[in-house]
Design an enzyme around this catalytic site. Structure first.
Site, PDB file in Angstrom:
ATOM      1  N   TYR A   1      58.380  34.088  -5.301  1.00 58.46           N
ATOM      2  CA  TYR A   1      57.999  33.811  -6.689  1.00 58.46           C
ATOM      3  C   TYR A   1      56.851  34.737  -7.064  1.00 58.46           C
ATOM      4  CZ  TYR A   1      56.324  31.634 -10.925  1.00 58.46           C
ATOM      5  OH  TYR A   1      55.937  31.436 -12.216  1.00 58.46           O
TER       6      TYR A   1
ATOM      7  N   ASP B   1      51.859  40.546  -2.957  1.00 57.20           N
ATOM      8  CA  ASP B   1      51.454  39.626  -4.011  1.00 57.20           C
ATOM      9  C   ASP B   1      50.552  38.555  -3.399  1.00 57.20           C
ATOM     10  OD1 ASP B   1      51.207  37.624  -5.878  1.00 57.20           O
ATOM     11  OD2 ASP B   1      53.321  37.535  -6.408  1.00 57.20           O
TER      12      ASP B   1
ATOM     13  N   LYS C   1      44.441  34.370  -9.955  1.00 60.57           N
ATOM     14  CA  LYS C   1      44.137  32.953  -9.749  1.00 60.57           C
ATOM     15  C   LYS C   1      42.670  32.695  -9.403  1.00 60.57           C
ATOM     16  CE  LYS C   1      48.744  31.076  -8.748  1.00 60.57           C
ATOM     17  NZ  LYS C   1      48.872  30.294  -9.973  1.00 60.57           N
TER      18      LYS C   1
ATOM     19  N   TYR D   1      57.218  24.364 -17.891  1.00 61.21           N
ATOM     20  CA  TYR D   1      58.389  23.820 -17.193  1.00 61.21           C
ATOM     21  C   TYR D   1      58.673  22.379 -17.599  1.00 61.21           C
ATOM     22  CZ  TYR D   1      56.829  27.752 -14.349  1.00 61.21           C
ATOM     23  OH  TYR D   1      56.381  28.980 -13.937  1.00 61.21           O
TER      24      TYR D   1
END
Length: 437
Positions: A148, A249, A278, A20
Site C-alpha cells: 500500500y 516507502d 506521517k 473509506y
C-alpha cells in the site's frame, strides 16, 4: 430540542465525507474535542487512549509543549511562502537533518505535502531518470501484493490491486507488474524460495521496469505483514543485478516505529529513493519528503531536464519548523529504549490473545502490535466496544492492530492490550452466537 452536540454530529453525518466510509453513514462519528498526551477527550468528557497515533503519525503524543512553541514562533514569522525561486531556514534545516540521519547516498530532498504525493514524486523520479537518458522503454514499476502506497493515481497503481482498496479504478490505472508479497516471516529461517517469484518477474521484465517499490520490513495497510530483512537484502541485490532503481516507502515505518530509525536499517541496504512522511512532524500537520541520490538526480536532469513536480505548499515553513522540533525531540530522547520496552511488553501481553479461537496470529515489531483474526472485523461492534474499554482502536480487514505513541506508559499500554483481549474475546462470542442464529 436537539442538543448542540447531536446537531453537530448529525450535520457531519449528512454533509461531511470521511475516509473509506459512505456518505450519510448509519451511525455518527466519534466526536473528539481535545487531545493531550496519549489521550483523546470525547465530547462527553470521556478520555480514551489513542492506540493508532492518528494513523501512525503522533509519535510524541498530543499537545506537546516544544512542538506547540515551534509552531507559534514560526507563525509570528511566516506560515507559508511559495518555494518556487524562494527558500527559507526551516526547509534548509530540515533537509540537512534528513540527509544526516538517512543513508549516506541520499543527498537530494524534495518536500511535498503528503505521503501519497511523496510516492508520486518517487515514481516520477524513476520514470524521468530513464526517459531523460533516452530509455523510454522502462515505463513500469514492479510492486508487491499486500503493498500500500497511497490513494493518488500513481500511488494507487503500485498498491495491491486486490487488497489495495482501489479496484474501482482498475480500468484506468497505469498497468504495473506485481510480485508475491514477502512470505518469509520476521525471524524465520531464510530460504531462496521466498524470493523466487520476485526474481522471476524482475528477470523476465527488467528491460521495461524503471523501479521496484516496497515498504521495508512491514507492509502496512495491505495487511500488516512483518517480513524478514533477508528478503529486503535480496531485493536490493537483484535490483543491482538488473539495473533497476529501488524505492523504499518508509512513510509508515520511518522515525523509529519499527525499533530502527528507518526500517531499511534492519537489512543494512541503501535505497535509490526514499519516501518519508506521517511522523515527520509528530502528527501536527501534513508534510512528506522524497530523498534520492546525486546519481539519480543527474540522470533525471540529463539533457537539460528537470523534475516535473511542484506543489503549492511545498516545503511549507510552518510544517518544516514543526518537523525540525519533532526530530529534535525524537533524536534527543531515549527512543530506542522506549521502543524496545514497548515491543517487549506487546510480546508479553498480546500473546494471550493466541488462546482465542478467532485469532489466527499475533505479531509485533517495535511499537507495532497486530492481532490477526480468521475473519473480517465488524466495526459497528468493535468501535463502541473499544471506546467502552477506554481506548481508540481502528481495525481493518481482519486485523486488530495498534501503533501507540512512543510516550505511552507501561500502565497505559497494559490498559490497551487488556482492552484488545477483552474486545476480541467478546467479538468471538458475538460471532459464535451470530452463527447459531
Amino acid at each position: 430540542m436537539v442538543s448542540p452536540e447531536l446537531y453537530r454530529l448529525e450535520y457531519d453525518r449528512e454533509h461531511i465525507l470521511h475516509p473509506y466510509a459512505p456518505s450519510n453513514p448509519p451511525s455518527n462519528m466519534t466526536f473528539v474535542k481535545s487531545a493531550k498526551g496519549v489521550y483523546l477527550e470525547l465530547e462527553n468528557g470521556q478520555k480514551i487512549i489513542d492506540a493508532m497515533s492518528s494513523w501512525w503519525s503522533v509519535i510524541h503524543g498530543y499537545n506537546v509543549e516544544s512542538l506547540n512553541t515551534a509552531a507559534v514562533e514560526q507563525l509570528t514569522k511566516m506560515s507559508h511562502v511559495m518555494f518556487g525561486g524562494i527558500t527559507h531556514e526551516p526547509a534548509i534545516k530540515l533537509a540537512q537533518k534528513l540527509i544526516e540521519i538517512t543513508d549516506k547516498h541520499l543527498e537530494r530532498v524534495f518536500f511535498s505535502d503528503s505521503g501519497s504525493v511523496a510516492v508520486e514524486v518517487a515514481l516520477k523520479m524513476a520514470f524521468q531518470y530513464w526517459n531523460s537518458q533516452g530509455n523510454s522503454q522502462k515505463n513500469k514499476i514492479l510492486a508487491f501484493s499486500k503493498g500500500y502506497h497511497g490513494d493518488t493515481f500513481g500511488a494507487m497503481s503500485v498498491c495491491d490491486p486486490i487488497t489495495g482498496m482501489h479496484s474501482a479504478f482498475e480500468g484506468i490505472l497505469h498497468k504495473n507488474i506485481f510480485a508475491d508479497s514477502p512470505g518469509c516471516p520476521y525471524g524465520a529461517k531464510w530460504d531462496e524460495k521466498y524470493i523466487s517469484d520476485f526474481a522471476s518477474k524482475l528477470e523476465q521484465n527488467h528491460k521495461e521496469i524503471a523501479a521496484v517499490i516496497i515498504e521495508p520490513i512491514v507492509q502496512g495497510a495491505g495487511g500488516m505483514n512483518i517480513y524478514s530483512p533477508s528478503f529486503l537484502k535480496s531485493v536490493r541485490a537483484l535490483c543491482n543485478k538488473y539495473d533497476v532503481l529501488l524505492i523504499l516507502d518508509e512513510i509508515a515505518t520511518g522515525f523509529g516505529r519499527t525499533g530502527k530509525l528507518f526500517a531499511y536499517e534492519y537489512a543494512n541496504i541503501s535505497p535509490d529513493i526514499l519516501c518519508v512522511g506521517k511522523a515527520l512532524t509528530g502528527g501536527y500537520m501534513s508534510l512528506a519528503a522524497t530523498l534520492t541520490s546525486k546519481k539519480v538526480m543527474q540522470g533525471v536532469e540529463a539533457n537539460g531536464n528537470v523534475l516535473m513536480h511542484g506543489p503549492t505548499f511545498m516545503a511549507n515553513p510552518l510544517a518544516c519548523a514543526v518537523a525540525n522540533a519533532s526530530l529534535e525531540l525524537l533524536l534527543n530522547s531515549p527512543w530506542k529504549e522506549k521502543i524496545q520496552n514497548i515491543q517487549t511488553q506487546l510480546n508479553e501481553e498480546l500473546t494471550k490473545c493466541e488462546a482465542l479461537t478467532i485469532v489466527k496470529a499475533v505479531r509485533t515489531l517495535g511499537a507495532i502490535g497486530v492481532v490477526e483474526l480468521h475473519e473480517e472485523v465488524d466495526l459497528d461492534f468493535m468501535t463502541p466496544a473499544f471506546i467502552k474499554e477506554g481506548v481508540w482502536v481502528r481495525p481493518f480487514l481482519n486485523l486488530v492492530y495498534i501503533m501507540p505513541p512512543f510516550v505511552i506508559t507501561k500502565e497505559e499500554l497494559t490498559h490497551l492490550t487488556s482492552a484488545i483481549f477483552t474486545v476480541v474475546k467478546a467479538y468471538e462470542c458475538y460471532k459464535a452466537n451470530e452463527k447459531k442464529v
